[in-house]
Design an enzyme around this catalytic site. Sequence first.
Site, PDB file in Angstrom:
ATOM      1  N   CYS A 390       4.346   5.957 -51.616  1.00  0.00           N
ATOM      2  CA  CYS A 390       3.926   6.939 -52.615  1.00  0.00           C
ATOM      3  C   CYS A 390       2.408   6.893 -52.799  1.00  0.00           C
ATOM      4  O   CYS A 390       1.691   7.341 -51.918  1.00  0.00           O
ATOM      5  CB  CYS A 390       4.705   6.761 -53.915  1.00  0.00           C
ATOM      6  N   HIS A 516      10.175   6.952 -52.263  1.00  0.00           N
ATOM      7  CA  HIS A 516      10.333   5.525 -52.583  1.00  0.00           C
ATOM      8  C   HIS A 516      11.548   4.954 -51.858  1.00  0.00           C
ATOM      9  O   HIS A 516      12.656   4.958 -52.423  1.00  0.00           O
ATOM     10  CB  HIS A 516      10.532   5.348 -54.092  1.00  0.00           C
ATOM     11  N   GLU A 518      12.329   1.980 -51.470  1.00  0.00           N
ATOM     12  CA  GLU A 518      12.818   0.755 -52.130  1.00  0.00           C
ATOM     13  C   GLU A 518      13.985   1.014 -53.083  1.00  0.00           C
ATOM     14  O   GLU A 518      14.761   0.106 -53.374  1.00  0.00           O
ATOM     15  CB  GLU A 518      11.670   0.039 -52.860  1.00  0.00           C
TER      16      GLU A 518
END
Length: 559
Positions: A390, A516, A518
């Site tokens: 990001c 993202h 993650e």
Amino acid sequence: MHGSTGTAKATKYIFVTGGVSSSLGKGIISASLAKLLQARGMKVTIQKLDPYINIDPGTLNPYEHGECFVTDDGAETDLDLGHYERFLDVPTSQANNITTGRIYQSVIDKERRGEYLGRTVQVIPHITDEIKRCVQILGSGDEYDFVITEIGGTVGDIESLPYVEAVRQMRWEHPEDTLVVHLTLVPYLSAAGELKTKPTQHSVKQLLEFGVQPDVLVCRTEHELTRSIRNKLARFCNVDEEAVIQSIDAQSIYEVPILMQEERLDEVVLMKLGVDSRAVVNLDSWNQFLSRNKKPNRTVRVALVGKYVELKDSYKSIAESFTHAGAASNLAVDLKWVHSEQVHKDNVEEAFADVDGILVAPGFGSRGIDGKIEAIRYARENGIPFFGICLGMQCAVIEFARNVLGLEEAHSTEIKDYTPHPVIDMMEEQKNIADMGGTMRRGAYPCALAPGSHASAAYGKARIEERHRHRYEFNDQYREQFAEAGMVPTGTHPDSGLVEIVEIPDHPWFVGAQFHPEYKSTVVTPHPLFKGFLQAIVKLQDSRDVPSSAKRDTGSESA
Ligand code: GLN
């Protein structure tokens, strides 16, 4: 239960409250219990009720409550939802995280619409009814056998009183389908050489004052609870002795489900709820992960560059993603937390001499931007595997514009309103939005991958879906200029063409993602990009034939 008997039975509601102290790990206990029930073939979801007045944690500084976790439906939620997803491998949604702000907003909206028909609107019953509605909404369909609701905060806090009252009411209304697990602390006094039960007794007394009798006590402790301690706790707190569960400090959060299984937490819960507990518990993939995690073949060192590194919870999902991806490749990932404000041109080499890869973290605002850009320059120029997420991806674009394209003043308009080269610019749909809360481009969007890219190799498919949370984007006007100089878009939004991934093909592994990754990494499904990043590091080490530990020694000697 559902599916197994053919007749739909009532959803069971398990409440997890906390006493004595905060930070005892209610989220991990809730997720561990959920995991054990799921491993018996049951359908489980976990919900977090947060007693603060913010509508969601989206506007909170990470120093307050750590990372903001984003779901597929774009909800900005508490980081515990990250644990729920990582443990269960099942997506959560807005319904899984409710705050006092949201409860009040909905009650006040109803009042404005005249839905209370002229009555006085009060905490009891209107706020508590709204809390109960939010809990039961998850159990209303046929989707879940169990809804586990974690009540944020500590029993006795003024702000959590309406939640405890809602639990009391639900317990009263549905005695057979509800259960309360209370997590407390049993401290060890080294001067006395003893574990102390009094704080737990007081905490249970407090719950009892509010009309709630816990069914199960989970006791966080640094030492084994003896038989007599368990017996004492049971007697003073009106719980069965077998329902006094020890939660001893674990080496890793991922050990907790196993420890809870050894303590028979799942069996006790099922028995108390009158659910058949004979099903086999299948934790094979979980145990496989644990054994790989415990015995890695080698260690790689990755720098995590961010401005909130003092509070590691700010990057919880990233750190956990490395744990998952590392285990999948039999690697231990040693994270070097690098404060972006402390990286400068003259110390960048020293800061990164001992790392095998560099990840630049997401974020907002100008603090630490220069250090992030410097770290990226170092990674790009020295062929060090780089992963930007990001804001980390946006900084990679700025760095490339400045140092490769020669656009010295290139910047993001988030950081500098007037720049001759706004290579990162506000998204069109964001331009007329004034509110900060809940207004970003959030949640899951599709992304088409370019064949032959690192991204497509990592994912092994042409189309993916990833979660976003941003206002700014790669400025499409610069696309060709970048591509000609060697930074190419390898992931784009299929309809709008928005650039979602950039790569430098002429580099061992340089990938920046606007989304993202993650948020989607779980124990049983590690994220492809984290795996790709780590594999690139290993490949590079193997090609140089220098073990990373040897490389590290050289690095520290020269530092
Ligand atoms: N601040 C940047 C944006 O809003 C990046 C956001 C992030 O890193 N999550 O676009």
